[in-house]
Design a protein around this motif. Structure first.
Motif, PDB file in Angstrom:
ATOM      1  N   GLY A  63     -55.522  68.275 -19.796  1.00 17.53           N
ATOM      2  CA  GLY A  63     -56.137  69.546 -19.437  1.00 17.53           C
ATOM      3  C   GLY A  63     -55.415  70.675 -20.134  1.00 17.53           C
ATOM      4  N   MET A  64     -55.869  71.888 -19.895  1.00 11.92           N
ATOM      5  CA  MET A  64     -55.315  73.055 -20.566  1.00 11.92           C
ATOM      6  C   MET A  64     -55.170  74.178 -19.556  1.00 11.92           C
ATOM      7  SD  MET A  64     -56.951  74.825 -23.964  1.00 11.92           S
ATOM      8  CE  MET A  64     -56.513  73.451 -25.024  1.00 11.92           C
ATOM      9  N   ASP A  65     -54.014  74.855 -19.609  1.00 12.17           N
ATOM     10  CA  ASP A  65     -53.813  75.996 -18.718  1.00 12.17           C
ATOM     11  C   ASP A  65     -54.372  77.264 -19.365  1.00 12.17           C
ATOM     12  OD1 ASP A  65     -51.864  77.004 -20.512  1.00 12.17           O
ATOM     13  OD2 ASP A  65     -50.193  76.216 -19.346  1.00 12.17           O
ATOM     14  N   THR A  66     -54.237  78.380 -18.687  1.00  6.33           N
ATOM     15  CA  THR A  66     -54.827  79.625 -19.187  1.00  6.33           C
ATOM     16  C   THR A  66     -54.122  80.154 -20.438  1.00  6.33           C
ATOM     17  OG1 THR A  66     -53.482  80.924 -17.652  1.00  6.33           O
ATOM     18  CG2 THR A  66     -55.708  80.315 -16.927  1.00  6.33           C
ATOM     19  N   GLN A  67     -52.926  79.637 -20.747  1.00  4.04           N
ATOM     20  CA  GLN A  67     -52.240  80.000 -21.992  1.00  4.04           C
ATOM     21  C   GLN A  67     -52.588  79.015 -23.113  1.00  4.04           C
ATOM     22  OE1 GLN A  67     -50.165  79.957 -18.965  1.00  4.04           O
ATOM     23  NE2 GLN A  67     -50.909  82.053 -18.828  1.00  4.04           N
ATOM     24  N   LEU A  68     -53.586  78.159 -22.869  1.00  2.00           N
ATOM     25  CA  LEU A  68     -54.092  77.168 -23.822  1.00  2.00           C
ATOM     26  C   LEU A  68     -53.122  76.037 -24.094  1.00  2.00           C
ATOM     27  CD1 LEU A  68     -55.926  79.490 -26.395  1.00  2.00           C
ATOM     28  CD2 LEU A  68     -56.810  78.464 -24.294  1.00  2.00           C
ATOM     29  N   LYS A  69     -52.127  75.835 -23.244  1.00  2.00           N
ATOM     30  CA  LYS A  69     -51.168  74.739 -23.418  1.00  2.00           C
ATOM     31  C   LYS A  69     -51.715  73.481 -22.751  1.00  2.00           C
ATOM     32  CE  LYS A  69     -47.242  77.766 -23.955  1.00  2.00           C
ATOM     33  NZ  LYS A  69     -47.234  77.789 -25.373  1.00  2.00           N
ATOM     34  N   VAL A  70     -51.616  72.351 -23.463  1.00  6.18           N
ATOM     35  CA  VAL A  70     -52.139  71.081 -22.990  1.00  6.18           C
ATOM     36  C   VAL A  70     -51.156  70.454 -22.006  1.00  6.18           C
ATOM     37  CG1 VAL A  70     -52.806  68.758 -23.729  1.00  6.18           C
ATOM     38  CG2 VAL A  70     -53.471  70.739 -25.097  1.00  6.18           C
ATOM     39  N   HIS A  71     -51.705  69.886 -20.918  1.00  6.19           N
ATOM     40  CA  HIS A  71     -50.909  69.233 -19.864  1.00  6.19           C
ATOM     41  C   HIS A  71     -51.534  67.893 -19.507  1.00  6.19           C
ATOM     42  CE1 HIS A  71     -48.472  72.785 -18.703  1.00  6.19           C
ATOM     43  NE2 HIS A  71     -49.519  73.444 -19.170  1.00  6.19           N
ATOM     44  N   ALA A  72     -50.690  66.957 -19.093  1.00  2.00           N
ATOM     45  CA  ALA A  72     -51.157  65.677 -18.570  1.00  2.00           C
ATOM     46  C   ALA A  72     -51.530  65.859 -17.103  1.00  2.00           C
ATOM     47  CB  ALA A  72     -50.061  64.625 -18.701  1.00  2.00           C
ATOM     48  N   ILE A  73     -52.673  65.305 -16.722  1.00  6.48           N
ATOM     49  CA  ILE A  73     -53.143  65.312 -15.336  1.00  6.48           C
ATOM     50  C   ILE A  73     -53.307  63.846 -14.945  1.00  6.48           C
ATOM     51  CG2 ILE A  73     -55.030  65.978 -13.792  1.00  6.48           C
ATOM     52  CD1 ILE A  73     -55.513  68.340 -15.813  1.00  6.48           C
ATOM     53  N   ILE A  74     -52.578  63.410 -13.923  1.00  5.11           N
ATOM     54  CA  ILE A  74     -52.499  61.993 -13.593  1.00  5.11           C
ATOM     55  C   ILE A  74     -53.183  61.719 -12.261  1.00  5.11           C
ATOM     56  CG2 ILE A  74     -50.917  60.059 -13.221  1.00  5.11           C
ATOM     57  CD1 ILE A  74     -49.039  62.339 -14.882  1.00  5.11           C
ATOM     58  N   VAL A  75     -54.095  60.739 -12.259  1.00  8.97           N
ATOM     59  CA  VAL A  75     -54.803  60.361 -11.044  1.00  8.97           C
ATOM     60  C   VAL A  75     -54.718  58.844 -10.854  1.00  8.97           C
ATOM     61  CG1 VAL A  75     -56.407  62.313 -11.180  1.00  8.97           C
ATOM     62  CG2 VAL A  75     -57.055  60.131 -12.172  1.00  8.97           C
ATOM     63  N   PRO A  76     -54.715  58.404  -9.599  1.00 12.24           N
ATOM     64  CA  PRO A  76     -54.756  56.959  -9.349  1.00 12.24           C
ATOM     65  C   PRO A  76     -56.161  56.421  -9.613  1.00 12.24           C
ATOM     66  CG  PRO A  76     -54.757  58.179  -7.271  1.00 12.24           C
ATOM     67  CD  PRO A  76     -54.624  59.189  -8.372  1.00 12.24           C
ATOM     68  N   THR A  77     -56.224  55.137  -9.939  1.00 11.74           N
ATOM     69  CA  THR A  77     -57.508  54.471 -10.164  1.00 11.74           C
ATOM     70  C   THR A  77     -57.570  53.188  -9.332  1.00 11.74           C
ATOM     71  OG1 THR A  77     -56.667  53.256 -12.084  1.00 11.74           O
ATOM     72  CG2 THR A  77     -57.773  55.353 -12.509  1.00 11.74           C
ATOM     73  N   ASP A  78     -58.790  52.768  -9.007  1.00  9.92           N
ATOM     74  CA  ASP A  78     -58.956  51.533  -8.247  1.00  9.92           C
ATOM     75  C   ASP A  78     -59.081  50.343  -9.207  1.00  9.92           C
ATOM     76  OD1 ASP A  78     -61.633  51.425  -9.173  1.00  9.92           O
ATOM     77  OD2 ASP A  78     -62.435  52.225  -7.294  1.00  9.92           O
TER      78      ASP A  78
END
Length: 118
Positions: A63-78
């Protein structure tokens, strides 16, 4: 599926990424640390996600924050590869412990003495 690679392959891949990452950006976005080299998370964040009912793995979105910096977003999966997401409404801004993001981003805070970052 085997998800593991050798240290040398990791070094080769991270070296190439550091060498080329700015080249894939339009000139207006270069040299602004938009693409992270890495993000570090406490083990507790992963333990919490992995303990979710039905969790069989993790997925990393970018994903990207409002300063356009890319970040990892981690979610669990089944076991079927479906995201396990909170039951709150999609428009809720309430933080929970179902999605991890706030990692320690490099740059600005980078590991020292690692062949994966030098």
């Amino acid at each position: 599926m085997n998800h593991f690679i050798s240290l040398q392959e990791a070094i080769d891949m991270t070296s190439l990424y550091r060498q080329e990452s700015e080249n894939i950006l339009k000139p207006a976005y270069q040299n602004q640390n938009i693409l992270a080299r890495s993000e570090a998370f406490d083990r507790a964040a992963f333990d919490t996600l992995l303990a979710k009912n039905g969790c069989a793995g993790l997925r990393i979105y970018y994903g990207m924050d409002t300063q356009l910096k890319v970040h990892a977003i981690i979610v669990p999966t089944d076991a079927n590869g479906n995201d396990i997401l909170p039951s709150q409404t999609l428009t809720s801004t309430e933080d929970g412990d179902d999605i991890a993001e706030r990692g320690i981003r490099c740059p600005d805070i980078c590991p020292t003495e690692s062949p994966l970052n030098s």
